[in-house]
Design an enzyme around this catalytic site. Structure first.
Site, PDB file in Angstrom:
ATOM      1  N   SER A 286      48.751  -6.123-101.900  1.00 46.85           N
ATOM      2  CA  SER A 286      47.589  -6.223-101.012  1.00 46.85           C
ATOM      3  C   SER A 286      46.278  -5.941-101.733  1.00 46.85           C
ATOM      4  O   SER A 286      46.177  -5.017-102.545  1.00 46.85           O
ATOM      5  CB  SER A 286      47.755  -5.235 -99.852  1.00 46.85           C
ATOM      6  OG  SER A 286      46.567  -5.193 -99.100  1.00 46.85           O
TER       7      SER A 286
ATOM      8  N   LYS B 138      52.675  -7.595 -87.545  1.00 44.45           N
ATOM      9  CA  LYS B 138      51.456  -7.834 -86.751  1.00 44.45           C
ATOM     10  C   LYS B 138      51.719  -7.996 -85.245  1.00 44.45           C
ATOM     11  O   LYS B 138      50.840  -7.693 -84.443  1.00 44.45           O
ATOM     12  CB  LYS B 138      50.702  -9.063 -87.279  1.00 44.45           C
ATOM     13  CG  LYS B 138      50.004  -8.806 -88.605  1.00 44.45           C
ATOM     14  CD  LYS B 138      49.117  -9.978 -89.004  1.00 44.45           C
ATOM     15  CE  LYS B 138      48.569  -9.789 -90.397  1.00 44.45           C
ATOM     16  NZ  LYS B 138      47.552 -10.795 -90.752  1.00 44.45           N
TER      17      LYS B 138
ATOM     18  N   GLY C 192      47.850 -27.349 -88.626  1.00 42.35           N
ATOM     19  CA  GLY C 192      48.876 -26.308 -88.718  1.00 42.35           C
ATOM     20  C   GLY C 192      49.072 -25.596 -87.398  1.00 42.35           C
ATOM     21  O   GLY C 192      48.200 -25.650 -86.517  1.00 42.35           O
TER      22      GLY C 192
ATOM     23  N   ARG D  58      52.888 -30.804 -88.261  1.00 46.25           N
ATOM     24  CA  ARG D  58      54.081 -31.584 -88.634  1.00 46.25           C
ATOM     25  C   ARG D  58      55.139 -31.477 -87.532  1.00 46.25           C
ATOM     26  O   ARG D  58      55.802 -32.444 -87.196  1.00 46.25           O
ATOM     27  CB  ARG D  58      54.625 -31.029 -89.955  1.00 46.25           C
ATOM     28  CG  ARG D  58      55.845 -31.706 -90.477  1.00 46.25           C
ATOM     29  CD  ARG D  58      56.262 -31.089 -91.790  1.00 46.25           C
ATOM     30  NE  ARG D  58      56.545 -29.647 -91.666  1.00 46.25           N
ATOM     31  CZ  ARG D  58      56.951 -28.881 -92.657  1.00 46.25           C
ATOM     32  NH1 ARG D  58      57.092 -29.389 -93.876  1.00 46.25           N
ATOM     33  NH2 ARG D  58      57.198 -27.595 -92.460  1.00 46.25           N
ATOM     34  N   THR D  59      55.299 -30.276 -86.978  1.00 44.27           N
ATOM     35  CA  THR D  59      56.253 -30.048 -85.883  1.00 44.27           C
ATOM     36  C   THR D  59      55.476 -30.000 -84.570  1.00 44.27           C
ATOM     37  O   THR D  59      54.695 -29.068 -84.332  1.00 44.27           O
ATOM     38  CB  THR D  59      57.011 -28.711 -86.098  1.00 44.27           C
ATOM     39  OG1 THR D  59      57.505 -28.688 -87.432  1.00 44.27           O
ATOM     40  CG2 THR D  59      58.139 -28.537 -85.105  1.00 44.27           C
TER      41      THR D  59
ATOM     42  N   GLU E 211      56.249 -29.448 -81.406  1.00 51.09           N
ATOM     43  CA  GLU E 211      56.496 -28.376 -80.428  1.00 51.09           C
ATOM     44  C   GLU E 211      55.654 -27.132 -80.713  1.00 51.09           C
ATOM     45  O   GLU E 211      55.192 -26.466 -79.793  1.00 51.09           O
ATOM     46  CB  GLU E 211      57.985 -27.979 -80.418  1.00 51.09           C
ATOM     47  CG  GLU E 211      58.916 -29.035 -79.825  1.00 51.09           C
ATOM     48  CD  GLU E 211      59.089 -30.262 -80.717  1.00 51.09           C
ATOM     49  OE1 GLU E 211      58.877 -30.161 -81.958  1.00 51.09           O
ATOM     50  OE2 GLU E 211      59.412 -31.345 -80.171  1.00 51.09           O
TER      51      GLU E 211
HETATM   52  P1  ATR Z   1      50.787 -18.670 -91.041  1.00 48.69           P
HETATM   53  O1  ATR Z   1      51.472 -17.655 -90.166  1.00 48.69           O
HETATM   54  O2  ATR Z   1      50.137 -18.126 -92.254  1.00 48.69           O
HETATM   55  O3  ATR Z   1      49.877 -19.564 -90.269  1.00 48.69           O
HETATM   56  P2  ATR Z   1      53.264 -20.225 -91.114  1.00 48.69           P
HETATM   57  O4  ATR Z   1      53.663 -19.648 -89.806  1.00 48.69           O
HETATM   58  O5  ATR Z   1      54.235 -20.190 -92.232  1.00 48.69           O
HETATM   59  O6  ATR Z   1      51.950 -19.576 -91.686  1.00 48.69           O
HETATM   60  O7  ATR Z   1      52.812 -21.733 -90.839  1.00 48.69           O
HETATM   61  C1  ATR Z   1      52.744 -22.653 -91.852  1.00 48.69           C
HETATM   62  C2  ATR Z   1      52.131 -23.949 -91.347  1.00 48.69           C
HETATM   63  O8  ATR Z   1      52.087 -24.873 -92.429  1.00 48.69           O
HETATM   64  C3  ATR Z   1      52.914 -24.620 -90.238  1.00 48.69           C
HETATM   65  O9  ATR Z   1      52.039 -25.275 -89.370  1.00 48.69           O
HETATM   66  C4  ATR Z   1      53.765 -25.646 -91.016  1.00 48.69           C
HETATM   67  O10 ATR Z   1      54.153 -26.769 -90.279  1.00 48.69           O
HETATM   68  P3  ATR Z   1      55.493 -26.725 -89.372  1.00 48.69           P
HETATM   69  O11 ATR Z   1      55.121 -25.989 -88.122  1.00 48.69           O
HETATM   70  O12 ATR Z   1      55.820 -28.159 -89.129  1.00 48.69           O
HETATM   71  O13 ATR Z   1      56.543 -26.012 -90.190  1.00 48.69           O
HETATM   72  C5  ATR Z   1      52.752 -26.071 -92.055  1.00 48.69           C
HETATM   73  N1  ATR Z   1      53.396 -26.683 -93.201  1.00 48.69           N
HETATM   74  C6  ATR Z   1      54.131 -26.094 -94.157  1.00 48.69           C
HETATM   75  N2  ATR Z   1      54.541 -26.989 -95.072  1.00 48.69           N
HETATM   76  C7  ATR Z   1      54.078 -28.210 -94.659  1.00 48.69           C
HETATM   77  C8  ATR Z   1      54.167 -29.544 -95.178  1.00 48.69           C
HETATM   78  N3  ATR Z   1      54.828 -29.810 -96.306  1.00 48.69           N
HETATM   79  N4  ATR Z   1      53.538 -30.534 -94.492  1.00 48.69           N
HETATM   80  C9  ATR Z   1      52.875 -30.269 -93.361  1.00 48.69           C
HETATM   81  N5  ATR Z   1      52.746 -29.020 -92.818  1.00 48.69           N
HETATM   82  C10 ATR Z   1      53.338 -28.008 -93.461  1.00 48.69           C
END
Ligand code: ATR
Length: 288
Positions: A19, A70, A130, A155-156, A158
């Site tokens: 950190s 958190k 994201g 990407r997902t 839902e």
């Molecule tokens: P944080 O809590 O820091 O926001 P996280 O919960 O790990 O991090 O979220 C990562 C984000 O990056 C998610 O939106 C993920 O998409 P998915 O919900 O579809 O998993 C996105 N992400 C990670 N790798 C990806 C990739 N190769 N292409 C597109 N989106 C990606």
């Protein structure tokens, strides 16, 4: 020098050894002349309640909370800031009567960065890339700042839909909508504000961005990538090449710390001290 009078601040998480917060807060304590020391406390998952109770008993003046605690920490608090409650994540504990009150200064940090870089959210159409924890918090910030609409692209599908529903339910209006990342072509018009929260482009994958089509970036007038390593992500380069303004997430990290220190000590940190800490963080993180 640690003395009998020295107050203790700290961070709980796992891991915490990497950190930057101890550097940031110990420097702020030095600069402000406050008699405080900030230390890392590794806390295992499932031990948060005990850690928070123990910290209160030990008169720990304030704490930060990081991954993976958190959300879990919320049940250990006596009070919570409404924005943090709706985000469902707390990163800062402020000592109050009978226990700690929780805040989310990650989001206050981004709010301050956006203000400093003159990127207002009010009345703007926002693209949020994201749907992780950071995106959820930022969607609530955009709504609280009265953005016109928040287009959540992921990407997902839902996960985007979960965030959009939570925001719309809280604000009682269809202020956010969920979309697949690949459907960015449906965004009409120009002058969007974009906030990039996916992990795509994070070191060492410095030549990647969640969307690479130039046409997408031409719709955006200003954006923040919450990644700060590398200092200039591929997303930022694409945005700048298309004529937009682009910023990384280092000031968000800076201001989440400054905001926490201000809450703990009921003070305002001036711009000279803030700049000194920012420069020290860049050196420590080897960001140029
Ligand atoms: P944080 O809590 O820091 O926001 P996280 O919960 O790990 O991090 O979220 C990562 C984000 O990056 C998610 O939106 C993920 O998409 P998915 O919900 O579809 O998993 C996105 N992400 C990670 N790798 C990806 C990739 N190769 N292409 C597109 N989106 C990606």
């Amino acid at each position: 020098m640690v003395k009998g009078t020295t107050g203790v601040l700290g961070i709980i998480g796992n891991p915490v050894a990497h950190s930057i917060s101890p550097l940031l807060h110990n420097m702020l304590a030095d600069l402000t002349g406050l008699d405080l020391v900030y230390v890392p406390f590794p806390v295992e998952k499932g031990e948060v309640q005990k850690a928070v109770e123990g910290a209160y008993a030990l008169h720990i003046a304030g704490m930060n909370v990081t991954v993976p605690h958190k959300s879990d920490v919320i049940s250990a608090l006596v009070d919570i800031d409404p924005l943090a409650e709706h985000i469902g994540a707390v990163n800062t504990l402020v000592r109050s009567a009978g226990g700690y009150k929780g805040y989310n200064t990650d989001i206050l940090g981004l709010k301050r960065e956006l203000e400093e870089e003159e990127i207002p959210l009010q009345g703007e159409n926002v693209i949020l890339l994201g749907s992780g924890g950071a995106a959820r918090a930022i969607a609530f910030l955009c709504a609280a700042e009265r953005a016109k609409h928040i287009y959540i692209l992921n990407r997902t599908f839902e996960k985007a839909q979960d965030i959009a529903s939570a925001v719309n339910q809280y604000y009682g209006a269809q202020i956010a909508s969920a979309h697949l990342l690949k459907d960015y072509g449906m965004l009409q018009g120009q002058d969007y504000i974009a906030i990039q929260t996916t992990s795509v482009g994070l070191y060492p994958n410095v030549n990647e961005a969640p969307i690479t089509d130039e046409a997408f970036y031409q719709k955006i007038k200003a954006g923040v990538d919450i990644i700060y390593n590398p200092a200039k992500t591929h997303f930022m380069k694409l945005l700048e090449n298309a004529g937009g303004r682009a910023y990384n997430g280092l000031k968000m990290l800076l201001y989440q710390g400054v905001s926490a220190f201000e809450l703990w000590n009921d003070i305002q940190i001036g711009s000279a001290d803030t700049t000194a800490v920012y420069e020290a963080m860049k050196r420590e993180l080897q960001i140029v």
